[in-house]
Design a protein around this motif. Sequence first.
Motif, PDB file in Angstrom:
ATOM      1  N   ASP A  91       0.791  -1.098  -0.012  1.00 23.52           N
ATOM      2  CA  ASP A  91      -0.144  -0.153   0.043  1.00 23.52           C
ATOM      3  C   ASP A  91       0.923   1.274  -0.049  1.00 23.52           C
ATOM      4  O   ASP A  91       2.165   1.083  -0.042  1.00 23.52           O
ATOM      5  CB  ASP A  91      -0.933  -0.039   1.192  1.00 23.52           C
ATOM      6  CG  ASP A  91      -0.025  -0.055   2.525  1.00 23.52           C
ATOM      7  OD1 ASP A  91       0.779  -0.793   2.647  1.00 23.52           O
ATOM      8  OD2 ASP A  91      -0.434   0.660   3.364  1.00 23.52           O
ATOM      9  N   HIS A 119      -4.742   7.554  -3.601  1.00 24.73           N
ATOM     10  CA  HIS A 119      -3.752   6.470  -3.713  1.00 24.73           C
ATOM     11  C   HIS A 119      -3.001   6.523  -4.713  1.00 24.73           C
ATOM     12  O   HIS A 119      -3.399   6.776  -5.863  1.00 24.73           O
ATOM     13  CB  HIS A 119      -4.643   4.949  -3.778  1.00 24.73           C
ATOM     14  CG  HIS A 119      -5.357   4.863  -2.143  1.00 24.73           C
ATOM     15  ND1 HIS A 119      -4.620   3.915  -1.215  1.00 24.73           N
ATOM     16  CD2 HIS A 119      -6.558   5.159  -1.703  1.00 24.73           C
ATOM     17  CE1 HIS A 119      -5.596   3.916   0.102  1.00 24.73           C
ATOM     18  NE2 HIS A 119      -6.556   4.901  -0.479  1.00 24.73           N
ATOM     19  N   HIS A 132      -4.216  -1.578  -1.471  1.00 29.50           N
ATOM     20  CA  HIS A 132      -4.796  -0.259  -1.474  1.00 29.50           C
ATOM     21  C   HIS A 132      -6.164  -0.293  -0.871  1.00 29.50           C
ATOM     22  O   HIS A 132      -6.450   0.675  -0.016  1.00 29.50           O
ATOM     23  CB  HIS A 132      -4.608   0.465  -2.777  1.00 29.50           C
ATOM     24  CG  HIS A 132      -3.189   0.747  -3.007  1.00 29.50           C
ATOM     25  ND1 HIS A 132      -2.446   2.134  -2.285  1.00 29.50           N
ATOM     26  CD2 HIS A 132      -2.310   0.277  -3.964  1.00 29.50           C
ATOM     27  CE1 HIS A 132      -1.160   2.092  -3.157  1.00 29.50           C
ATOM     28  NE2 HIS A 132      -1.209   1.240  -3.832  1.00 29.50           N
ATOM     29  N   GLU A 135      -5.560  -0.877   2.773  1.00 30.68           N
ATOM     30  CA  GLU A 135      -5.077   0.115   3.351  1.00 30.68           C
ATOM     31  C   GLU A 135      -6.658   1.140   3.676  1.00 30.68           C
ATOM     32  O   GLU A 135      -6.390   1.905   4.712  1.00 30.68           O
ATOM     33  CB  GLU A 135      -3.940   0.846   2.504  1.00 30.68           C
ATOM     34  CG  GLU A 135      -3.631   2.183   3.038  1.00 30.68           C
ATOM     35  CD  GLU A 135      -2.842   2.909   2.186  1.00 30.68           C
ATOM     36  OE1 GLU A 135      -1.904   3.611   2.679  1.00 30.68           O
ATOM     37  OE2 GLU A 135      -2.915   2.892   0.889  1.00 30.68           O
TER      38      GLU A 135
END
Length: 597
Positions: A91, A119, A132, A135
């Motif tokens: 991430d 992101h 991601h 995250e």
Amino acid sequence: MCGIIGYAGKREDDSLEVLMNGLSGLEYRGYDSSGVAIANSTIEVFKREGHLSALEETLPARTVPGTVGIGHTRWSTHGEPSDRNAHPHTDCQDTVAVVHNGIIENFQSLRDDLAAAGHTFDSDTDTEVVPHLIEHELGNGASHTEAFRRAVDQLEGSYALAAVFEGDHTLYATRQESPLVVGLGEDGCYLASDVPAFIEYTDTVVYLEDGEFVQLDPSGMEVTDSQGNAVETTTDTIEWDPEDAGKSGYDHYMLKEIHEQPTAIRKCLRGRVQELEESVSIDSLSDVSEPGAVHFVACGTSYYAALYGARLFRERGIWAQAFLASEYDPGVIPVDDDTMVVGVTQSGETADTLSALRGANRAGVETIAVTNVVGSSAARACDHTLFIRAGPEIGVAATKTFASQQTALVLLSSALTGYDDPNLLRAFRKLPDQMQSILDRSRADAVAEAYRDADAYFVIGRGYTEPVAYEGALKMKEITYKHAEGFAAGELKHGPLALVTERTPVFALVSDNGMARKTIGNVKEVEARSAPVVAITDVPEMVDPYADFLLEVPKTHEWLMPILANVHLQLVAYSIANQLGRSIDMPRNLAKSVTVE
């Protein structure tokens, strides 16, 4: 196609060694990059394009502490082979690392939403959306378990996923239409896409089902379903020695596995042929009735075995057809209550074949898996299973599994139709020794020396040898990287003859099956165009005047002759590839287990 290894162990200094050994055990699956991640107070990631030797060069001389880690060998689908596209992926904050097999079909929309939320992505892969997503869920206050589950809930496609977090001694994983198996050992728990990754550490395994989640830590495992409910699991014991996955002194796995074929055939036949009672019986199929029609579904080498099997059933009076699994749709192809669908798959994990079998299950027809791997997805998905018992096959190019598939399909057709020809049963008994005689007296090196620089290779056959012609050409393509084509012998004059020259050797499978003279007629056609002829035959006296090389096959039953003839083609392909210096066990662009559609 890719390979996953995971470890949650009791000794923190062992993790990196276990992961690297696991990746080495998965090299046979085919890959173009590799990487590992060790979780401790931080996550340390090492990855590199190319072979494992390139990854090893990036590893630090010091021990990397950590009791939990993941590793991966990648076969590219999204993004070219490169360091940045290699797994594991992390991430934005490098707090979670993920490895993935399969394809995430909705990755682009997920990636767009994540990018809009701030992101940043470092690779071209579909996989990178997963860390991601995790995250993002962690940022919403989710625990590691919750964040992993919520991320997975947003995925569409096929996947085997494994994740580790900084400061967490637990490995998190799940699967959907891509294999994952857990190994339970004295020094910890293991996770892999295939057993050879950890067989040197434990032979006690648990196969995960689609939709199941597993958490591994040094003390054990917890398996839950998609709703978080505990799942009761069953352990299996792998019945082969770690040394079975070694080369045993041979230069290549492929050569070793070619020479293991007599043993593989004996194992396939054991307990299934009762010569005194003049019958064939298969315990796992004792409650299966004779079908009205048989649909075989398979890919690659297994498809050629299926072509052979379909002909066996048709000769016994049962309509049968082999379909490429990727083209099989029981919603279009008529099925009824008397139809049986037989999936032929070496690994039991071939995505296209599994999709076809699942379609057959939805249509309500009876299914049988003909496979080599106990506990594989195909074995679990089908109503019945016929194991071919070939043992581990590490070389990407299938050899002993093809011979064992052919043998198993003769047994299957005989058992389901009550065929009990004593001549066939006696031929079964002789088959392994006859195969050994071919291995002992091979002239493959001389044939390879004569024709290794040819422009292309043709292989022709009739009847039961036609599928072997296709398979022989495939072996040549796979490991020599040279053009080769298999044809039904009668079709040679309907177009392909235009390509025949003095630089295109023709391998002719000439069998004493009532059609030998017709095939010899085709041999004369190519001989008249100055093409070299290599005859693989059980009637050498008939074809000798027209052949530049004779590769003899011992006299046997008509249905078994192709099994023996194929050994010659395997040895010639191997010898040509070896003399040309090719990468025989890991051919370029190919993978052992094709787990994407």
